[in-house]
Scaffold this active site. Structure first.
Site, short mmCIF file in Angstrom:
data_model
loop_
_atom_site.label_atom_id
_atom_site.label_comp_id
_atom_site.label_asym_id
_atom_site.label_seq_id
_atom_site.Cartn_x
_atom_site.Cartn_y
_atom_site.Cartn_z
N CYS A 2 41.23 26.68 30.39
CA CYS A 2 42.59 27.06 30.03
C CYS A 2 42.94 28.50 30.41
O CYS A 2 42.17 29.42 30.18
CB CYS A 2 42.85 26.90 28.53
SG CYS A 2 42.62 25.23 27.94
N ARG A 27 41.29 28.05 36.25
CA ARG A 27 40.61 27.93 34.96
C ARG A 27 40.77 26.54 34.34
O ARG A 27 40.04 26.16 33.42
CB ARG A 27 41.16 28.96 33.97
CG ARG A 27 40.95 30.39 34.39
CD ARG A 27 41.54 31.31 33.36
NE ARG A 27 40.80 31.25 32.12
CZ ARG A 27 39.78 32.03 31.81
NH1 ARG A 27 39.37 32.93 32.66
NH2 ARG A 27 39.16 31.91 30.66
N TRP A 75 42.82 22.89 30.41
CA TRP A 75 41.64 22.06 30.70
C TRP A 75 41.35 21.34 29.40
O TRP A 75 40.93 21.94 28.41
CB TRP A 75 40.45 22.94 31.10
CG TRP A 75 39.24 22.16 31.53
CD1 TRP A 75 38.97 21.67 32.77
CD2 TRP A 75 38.13 21.79 30.70
NE1 TRP A 75 37.75 21.02 32.77
CE2 TRP A 75 37.21 21.08 31.51
CE3 TRP A 75 37.80 21.99 29.36
CZ2 TRP A 75 36.02 20.57 31.03
CZ3 TRP A 75 36.61 21.48 28.88
CH2 TRP A 75 35.73 20.78 29.71
N ASN A 101 43.29 28.85 24.13
CA ASN A 101 42.10 28.51 24.92
C ASN A 101 40.91 28.53 23.98
O ASN A 101 40.70 29.53 23.29
CB ASN A 101 41.93 29.55 26.04
CG ASN A 101 40.59 29.41 26.75
OD1 ASN A 101 40.02 28.33 26.81
ND2 ASN A 101 40.09 30.51 27.27
N GLY A 102 40.16 27.44 23.92
CA GLY A 102 39.00 27.40 23.03
C GLY A 102 38.98 26.08 22.26
O GLY A 102 39.67 25.13 22.62
N GLU A 487 20.93 23.38 44.33
CA GLU A 487 22.26 24.00 44.42
C GLU A 487 23.10 23.29 45.49
O GLU A 487 24.30 23.06 45.30
CB GLU A 487 22.11 25.50 44.73
CG GLU A 487 23.38 26.26 45.03
CD GLU A 487 24.42 26.27 43.92
OE1 GLU A 487 24.13 25.81 42.80
OE2 GLU A 487 25.55 26.72 44.18
N LYS A 491 26.70 21.49 44.82
CA LYS A 491 27.92 21.82 45.58
C LYS A 491 28.57 20.55 46.09
O LYS A 491 29.78 20.38 46.00
CB LYS A 491 27.60 22.72 46.79
CG LYS A 491 27.32 24.17 46.54
CD LYS A 491 28.48 25.01 46.10
CE LYS A 491 28.67 24.94 44.63
NZ LYS A 491 27.92 25.80 43.77
N GLU A 494 30.14 18.35 43.13
CA GLU A 494 31.30 18.84 42.38
C GLU A 494 32.59 18.83 43.19
O GLU A 494 33.66 18.67 42.61
CB GLU A 494 31.03 20.19 41.69
CG GLU A 494 30.80 21.37 42.56
CD GLU A 494 30.51 22.63 41.75
OE1 GLU A 494 30.93 22.75 40.59
OE2 GLU A 494 29.86 23.54 42.30
N HIS A 510 7.29 10.39 43.73
CA HIS A 510 7.09 9.96 42.34
C HIS A 510 8.32 9.23 41.80
O HIS A 510 8.46 9.10 40.58
CB HIS A 510 6.76 11.17 41.46
CG HIS A 510 5.50 11.86 41.89
ND1 HIS A 510 4.26 11.32 41.71
CD2 HIS A 510 5.31 13.04 42.56
CE1 HIS A 510 3.34 12.14 42.21
NE2 HIS A 510 3.96 13.18 42.74
N LYS A 609 36.75 26.72 36.14
CA LYS A 609 35.92 27.81 36.65
C LYS A 609 35.11 28.48 35.54
O LYS A 609 33.96 28.82 35.72
CB LYS A 609 36.83 28.84 37.33
CG LYS A 609 36.10 29.98 37.99
CD LYS A 609 35.38 29.51 39.21
CE LYS A 609 34.57 30.60 39.87
NZ LYS A 609 33.58 30.04 40.80
O1 M6R Z 1 30.38 31.64 35.04
P1 M6R Z 1 29.01 31.05 35.03
O2 M6R Z 1 28.17 31.48 36.17
O3 M6R Z 1 28.30 31.30 33.71
O4 M6R Z 1 29.23 29.50 35.14
C1 M6R Z 1 28.17 28.59 35.06
C2 M6R Z 1 28.56 27.24 35.61
O5 M6R Z 1 29.62 26.71 34.88
C3 M6R Z 1 28.96 27.31 37.08
O6 M6R Z 1 27.96 27.87 37.87
C4 M6R Z 1 29.31 25.91 37.62
O7 M6R Z 1 28.16 25.13 37.68
C5 M6R Z 1 29.98 26.03 38.99
N1 M6R Z 1 31.11 25.15 39.07
C6 M6R Z 1 29.07 25.73 40.11
O8 M6R Z 1 29.70 25.74 41.35
#
Ligand code: M6R
Length: 614
Positions: A2, A27, A75, A101-102, A487, A491, A494, A510, A609
């Site tokens: 949010c 956000r 969000w 927000n929260g 990672e 990527k 997501e 395994h 984000k």
């Molecule tokens: O702001 P942060 O680095 O603490 O966020 C952690 C995760 O939410 C963040 O890395 C998320 O996995 C991203 N969307 C990855 O691309």
């Protein structure tokens, strides 16, 4: 999660709020809304499911006048994304409008009490409960809005950043925060409230940050007045923002994510700047220097993070054990905070977070501090909650990262971890001076090597076309490149919504090997390092089952050309620095696949984000 923005000034509020919402849309982006008090002192609320652009469409031919307003991009947590659940929420009498927000954890108990008192609710949200509670307190106690907000927040369990407007009042926004960020911007004859600096930076670079459980009266023509929920008066230093406008714009790129990938040679230089000297023979991190004894005598390092930051932490584990000979544990913040962990006073806890606002990481930090550990933060957003709640730390200095998929923040986190390991290793004598000098020089060369990879992205773009319509991917790596595989898989999933698994290559036999057939693309990081022969065997196992191998290899590796179906080359480097190079093609591959599939790369579905709820 949010985005919140509010404005009081001489200009019409609506265009400023909409521009601010566009900046905050990263956000959360499932619905958007705005509340304005016009010159007749009427309070108008407009909100709709969808993006900020849908809100702009929705308000056509409506009264959007007024020089004071608040706006929100959502969000969803409580209640599906729809027109009714969108913010702002009116109170019962429609005299108040609130954005939030929260998460309000005790909302259902309060809701029940208010229903018994005759209140009715339109939405499924926790937020509507808060605005109704404020109104109930205001009316029953015959008090002003500020006091009503103060009393209401005293009854709330949970996290919030809120802004409230009142019908009949063209001068004041009441704003408050707990565990969700809120910043107040101080301009010439105008004031702002916002979740972060991005909607403010066009108008002023002077801000002050609210702390937890603080409420501000943001009033036209006056300095903000800040009090705690317990009514203690507070004053905060006005600080200057480091963000500039060009950092918040796409600069000709189709997506922020691509811009942020391409920026990495510069952001890595920025991250090293002032820390590694020009002759590349020393590394100076003030957070380490000031606490040298603690790092030298650490019994153990615990690294905390979520998502991409957790993957950076896994690379940190290899670095600190390899270079500093300190035992390391890497923990998901969300698991660590609830599993009653053993924490020693001579542990060093390193919390990694791009946003500096991740709720799980913040809570895990508090736990570590209570247990007496020294907590060091690695964050990108200056002035965010994690740097303010850790004992010491290092910023990554890559500028705002807007794309939801983290790219340049990841490489900078890994860069900071490398610099930390070198500084600590040298201080401890766990690395020879020759090796230190060699590694630091190699680290200095990383930005130009990243630039070299990025010089021609067409090969990866073409490659992406072959695999765009695969339903699954496997990513494999060993040693330092194992977290890179994880990672790379994150990527891809997501932003393209393709299922992908990242695995240590040797673990494949395994279990995951059962998935391999002639339709399964397997991305293998197979650079020329100490694990090279081992990973070739892993690739042979995939080929024997007709899997399609895309190998990330060291330049001019002829042997690999004959084994893999497709190769992507990266320059040679020291093994411990390879993740800074091998991740780049994986970021590009997922970007191009997502674009080919027509995905909304910067705002992928269901994500946000900054994850300020647990
Ligand atoms: O702001 P942060 O680095 O603490 O966020 C952690 C995760 O939410 C963040 O890395 C998320 O996995 C991203 N969307 C990855 O691309």
């Amino acid at each position: 999660m949010c985005g919140i923005v509010g404005y009081i000034g001489k200009q019409e509020a609506f265009p400023i709020l909409i521009k601010g919402l566009h900046r905050l849309e990263y956000r959360g982006y499932d619905s958007a809304g705005v509340a304005l008090v016009n010159d007749n002192k009427e309070l108008n609320v407009y909100k709709t499911k969808g993006r900020v652009a849908d809100l702009e469409e929705f308000v056509k031919n409506k009264d959007i006048s007024g020089t004071i307003g608040i706006a929100h991009t959502r969000w969803a947590t409580h209640g599906e994304p729809n027109n009714v659940n969108a913010h702002p929420h009116y109170s019962q009498s429609e005299n108040l409008a609130l954005i939030h927000n929260g998460i309000i954890e005790n909302y259902s108990t309060i809701k029940e009490e208010l229903i018994n008192k005759g209140y009715s609710f339109q939405s499924d949200t926790d937020t509507e409960v808060l605005v109704q509670l404020i109104e109930y307190i205001k009316e029953t106690n015959k008090t002003d809005l500020f006091t009503a907000v103060q009393l209401a927040l005293g009854e709330i369990v949970g996290a919030y950043a809120i802004a409230v407007l009142e019908k009949g009042n063209t001068d004041t926004i009441i704003a408050a925060r707990k565990s969700s960020p809120l910043v107040i911007g101080i301009g010439e004859d105008e004031l702002f409230v916002a979740s972060d600096a991005s909607p403010i930076v066009d108008y002023t670079n002077k801000v002050l940050y609210l702390d937890d459980e603080e409420i501000a009266i943001v009033k036209r023509g006056e300095e903000p007045i800040i009090r705690t929920i317990g009514n203690v008066k507070k004053s905060h230093k006005i600080v200057e923002l480091e963000v500039n406008l060009s950092q918040l714009e796409k600069g000709g790129y189709p997506h922020f994510m691509l811009k942020e990938i391409i920026e990495q040679p510069r952001t890595l230089k920025d991250c090293m700047s002032g820390r590694i000297n020009i002759s590349c023979d020393n590394v100076v991190l003030s957070g380490i220097l000031d606490n040298k004894e603690k790092f030298m005598n650490a019994r153990r390092i615990i690294i905390l993070g979520c998502g991409t930051s957790w993957h950076a932490g896994l690379i940190g584990e290899y670095l600190f054990e390899d270079i500093c000979r300190i035992p390391v544990e890497v923990e998901y913040s969300s698991e660590f905070r609830y599993r009653h962990p053993v924490i020693y006073k001579d542990d060093i806890v390193i919390a990694i977070s791009q946003s500096g606002e991740t709720a799980d990481t913040l809570a895990a930090i508090e736990l570590a501090k209570e247990a007496g550990a020294f907590v060091f933060g690695i964050c990108n957003v200056v002035g965010s909650s994690i740097p303010r709640n850790t004992h010491s730390g290092a910023y990554t200095h890559v500028g705002p990262e807007i794309g939801v998929a983290s790219t340049k923040a990841f490489t900078a986190q890994v860069m900071v971890l490398n610099m930390m390991a070198l500084a600590i290793g040298r201080a401890k004598g766990s690395i020879t001076e020759d090796r230190f000098q060699h590694l630091i020089k190699e680290l200095g060369r990383i930005p130009e090597k990243v630039e070299h990879i990025l010089k021609d992205t067409s090969k990866i773009e073409n490659l992406s076309k072959i695999f765009t319509y695969a339903h699954n991917f496997i990513y494999l790596g060993r040693g330092y490149n194992c977290p890179v595989a994880m990672e790379g898989a994150l990527k891809l999933k997501e932003i393209s919504y393709i299922h992908a698994e990242g695995y240590p290559a040797a673990e494949m036999k395994h279990g995951p090997i059962a998935l391999i057939d002639n339709e399964m693309p397997v991305v293998v990081i197979a650079t020329h390092n100490s694990m090279y022969e081992k990973i070739i065997s892993n690739i042979q196992e995939i080929k024997a089952r007709n899997g399609k191998v895309i190998a990330v290899v060291t330049e001019n590796d002829c042997k690999m050309c004959n084994i893999a179906d497709q190769i992507i080359e990266v320059p040679a480097s020291e093994e411990c620095l390879e993740p800074l190079l091998t991740i780049i093609p994986l970021q590009l591959l997922s970007y191009y696949i997502a674009v080919n599939k027509g995905r909304d790369v910067d705002m992928p579905r269901n994500l946000a984000k900054s994850v300020t709820v647990e």
